[in-house]
Design an enzyme around this catalytic site. Structure first.
Site, PDB file in Angstrom:
ATOM      1  CE1 TYR A 100     -10.753 -75.820 -23.831  1.00  0.00           C
ATOM      2  CE2 TYR A 100      -9.018 -77.089 -22.759  1.00  0.00           C
ATOM      3  CZ  TYR A 100     -10.153 -77.029 -23.560  1.00  0.00           C
ATOM      4  OH  TYR A 100     -10.682 -78.183 -24.081  1.00  0.00           O
ATOM      5  CB  THR A 145     -59.216 -63.726 -20.822  1.00  0.00           C
ATOM      6  OG1 THR A 145     -60.541 -63.621 -20.300  1.00  0.00           O
ATOM      7  CG2 THR A 145     -58.947 -62.577 -21.782  1.00  0.00           C
ATOM      8  CG  HIS A 146     -58.984 -66.393 -17.007  1.00  0.00           C
ATOM      9  ND1 HIS A 146     -58.044 -66.525 -16.004  1.00  0.00           N
ATOM     10  CD2 HIS A 146     -59.274 -65.065 -17.087  1.00  0.00           C
ATOM     11  CE1 HIS A 146     -57.788 -65.330 -15.481  1.00  0.00           C
ATOM     12  NE2 HIS A 146     -58.521 -64.432 -16.133  1.00  0.00           N
ATOM     13  CB  SER A 205     -54.120 -93.855 -34.721  1.00  0.00           C
ATOM     14  OG  SER A 205     -54.183 -94.943 -33.820  1.00  0.00           O
ATOM     15  CG  ASN A 219     -53.243 -88.588 -34.267  1.00  0.00           C
ATOM     16  OD1 ASN A 219     -54.396 -88.405 -33.902  1.00  0.00           O
ATOM     17  ND2 ASN A 219     -52.695 -89.795 -34.348  1.00  0.00           N
ATOM     18  CD  GLN A 276     -14.735 -82.894 -25.786  1.00  0.00           C
ATOM     19  OE1 GLN A 276     -13.589 -82.781 -25.379  1.00  0.00           O
ATOM     20  NE2 GLN A 276     -15.272 -84.071 -26.060  1.00  0.00           N
ATOM     21  CD  GLU A 323     -50.223 -84.257 -30.488  1.00  0.00           C
ATOM     22  OE1 GLU A 323     -51.458 -84.305 -30.473  1.00  0.00           O
ATOM     23  OE2 GLU A 323     -49.502 -85.285 -30.554  1.00  0.00           O
ATOM     24  CE  LYS A 364     -57.159 -89.447 -33.051  1.00  0.00           C
ATOM     25  NZ  LYS A 364     -56.353 -89.914 -31.916  1.00  0.00           N
ATOM     26  CE  LYS A 383     -17.129 -78.970 -31.025  1.00  0.00           C
ATOM     27  NZ  LYS A 383     -16.055 -79.839 -31.562  1.00  0.00           N
ATOM     28  CG  ASN A 389     -10.040 -73.142 -26.387  1.00  0.00           C
ATOM     29  OD1 ASN A 389     -11.166 -73.579 -26.471  1.00  0.00           O
ATOM     30  ND2 ASN A 389      -9.761 -71.990 -25.785  1.00  0.00           N
TER      31      ASN A 389
END
Length: 456
Positions: free
Chosen positions: A318, A155-156, A278, A286, A323, A291, A284, A326, A110
């Protein structure tokens, strides 16, 4: 070769598979850091008479050979080893004989794990600070180039008030600078040497923790040995919480760019080389990188949540549960790093469509400005608000360029103060560079060679 804890029985194969997990794979990232900690520990053991000078020399040669094998992709960690720490000791026994059997004196596994992760993460955080700084510079470059380019404020998600590309971009730059400041502060907590805690209660040997602290270039000793043990996972969580903040910002940027690069908006354009196609629709292009950035931000947040849920109910001392902290830590760092690079590339290649931005300035975007014009002529704001609100159809065309220039107090579109943001960034980058130089000098002195701790 055997497990560090091996005695007079063999472990059930199912239990071995369950308890080892994928540590033997993950630990390839930590081999250089463990070699650093092992040599520091061995050097200290020689100073207190546990190792002879010849044994220390053979261990140093062995550790350097392991580093070379690892760099060449030839250092194997088998599942039967359980982890990289065992694999290193077993290899040292092959290379250095009985000296390899002595190197674990005064250490627990450890102890090794905490120290290796601390050495690794200390450099990894500095790397992420630099990568965030690169992104901030790319954003500030765009903000400077387009500080006078009008952009509809929303806004909104509805048309709101005049804004600018410089104001939009500069907001994210300043947000990320504050995240760098958080990382820099967290680094100071991270920069303390845990080695010497053993199993969390120390050992009846005169271990010189100040010596190993200096050898590894830490600023100070992490004093209380139980705290050392209890900080496992918690230090990593502290870093992940800040990486969560960074990727949260990146996710918001990604969402804006996805939205504002739609043909319906036309504010920005992504070059084809940053887009995927695509499998069925030939036309396309993309924004898959952006995303995925939104999704990966959620994954980084989940990594922190995973560690938090592991730690929250553990007793002190401990526990093998540690473990499982990690993998999410390493994963969260990796995702953040590549996300920052991806977003830096995006800002360097992003096309700003000035005409499309100006076309978004409908008459009603000037409604608040019109109300304030009435206030300037003596009307109360509430009456001006009502007057404009009831006669929106009478709003006339205005100049988008003039509208953003008219906002002149600090932090607005006509007074971005980008130089101040750049100055703050430079100060933080200088601190990170100084810290990195100190670590590099200490480890090069210890190992006799330059090291790359950040193994991808």
């Amino acid at each position: 070769m055997s497990k560090l804890w091996a005695k007079d029985y063999d472990l059930n194969t199912l239990i071995e598979e369950f308890t080892v997990g994928i540590d033997y794979i993950l630990d390839q990232k930590l081999i250089p850091s463990d070699c650093v900690a092992s040599l520091a520990h061995a050097t200290m053991l020689q100073s207190i008479g546990i190792l002879s000078e010849e044994e220390l020399k053979s261990l140093k040669e062995g550790l350097k050979q392991i580093l070379g094998e690892h760099a060449a992709g030839a250092f194997e960690i088998k599942r039967s080893d359980e982890d990289g720490h065992t694999a290193i000791e077993n290899r040292l026994v092959e290379l250095a004989g009985d000296a390899g059997k002595k190197i674990h004196t005064g250490r627990s596994r450890n102890d090794q794990v905490v120290t290796a992760i601390r050495v690794y993460s200390r450099s990894r955080v500095l790397g992420i600070i630099k990568e965030t700084g690169d992104l901030v510079r790319a954003i500030l470059d765009l903000a400077e180039l387009h500080k006078a380019t009008p952009m509809p404020g929303r806004t909104h998600m509805q048309i709101a008030m005049p804004s600018s590309v410089g104001l939009w971009a500069g907001s994210f730059a300043e947000e990320l600078i504050d995240s760098i400041r958080l990382l820099s502060a967290a680094w100071e907590i991270l920069d303390q040497n845990p080695l010497g805690a053993a199993a969390g209660y120390g050992v009846p040997l005169p271990l010189n923790r100040d010596m190993t602290t200096e050898l590894m270039g830490f600023s100070r000793v992490q004093n209380n040995v139980i705290y050392v043990n209890n900080s496992r996972g918690k230090m990593e969580l502290m870093i992940l919480d800040i990486l969560d903040q960074i990727t949260l910002t990146l996710s918001k940027i990604a969402q804006d760019l996805i939205l504002f690069s739609l043909p319906e908006f036309g504010y920005f354009s992504l070059p084809a080389q940053l887009c995927t196609g695509s499998s069925i629709m030939p036309q396309k292009k993309n924004p898959d990188g952006l995303e995925l950035m939104r999704a990966k931000a959620g994954t980084v947040s989940a990594c922190g949540t995973q560690i938090r849920n592991i730690l929250r109910s553990l007793p002190s001392g401990y526990n093998r549960d540690f473990q499982e902290t990690k993998e999410p830590f390493l994963k969260g760092c990796d995702i953040t790093s590549i996300s920052l690079k991806m977003m830096t590339l995006t800002f360097r290649e992003l096309k700003v469509n000035i005409e499309g931005l100006k076309a978004g300035f409908s008459k009603d975007i000037y409604a608040t400005d019109a109300a304030l014009d009435l206030v300037a002529s003596g009307m109360s704001f509430r009456d001006a608000y009502k007057e404009v609100g009831l006669h929106l159809d009478k709003l006339g065309d205005q100049d988008p360029d003039e509208s953003i220039r008219s906002r002149t107090y600090r932090g607005t579109s006509g007074n971005l103060c980008l130089d101040e943001a750049l100055s703050r960034l430079k100060s933080l980058m200088d601190i990170a560079s100084d810290r990195e130089s100190k670590i590099d000098a200490s480890l090069e002195s210890l190992m006799g060679q330059k090291l790359n701790l950040l193994v991808k």
